[in-house]
Scaffold this motif. Sequence first.
Motif: not given
Length: 136
Positions: A60-86
């Motif tokens: 369960p801990d590995q699944t939670e960590e993998a889930t968070f890594a995916k959520q974080l990547a998705n958040r960074l992807n969304a911000a990149a696509l909105k040009h919130q950072y260079e």
Amino acid sequence: MHKIPADAWIVVADGTHARLFQNVGKQNHLQLKQSDLIEPDMDDEQGQGPSGQRPPEATPDQTEEATFAKQLANRLNAAALKHQYEHLFLVADPTTLGEMRPQLHVETSKRLCGELAKTLTNTPLEEIEKILQAQD
């Protein structure tokens, strides 16, 4: 050797949370300002592990960590696509970095100016700055 440009986002993460900083320093001076603390969204069913479902051998801990890594990547992807950072610099434990890399959108990867495989999430801001300056 990585120069972290002014206004770059610096994400310091592990499998349980992430700290988002911005380099507010001028020219070649690194000065971090924390802008956010990111924690897992346990209600996000889209983020369940890197493949969308939990492998039977994962704890369960590995699944939670993998889930968070995916959520974080998705958040960074969304911000990149909105040009919130260079520019983006990632600091994370090796497991989290490994989970995040394949999840990063091509636009996020283009903005990546460096990464450091190290656990620094509970490190004081001044120490993080010293460690990152030593990477320059």
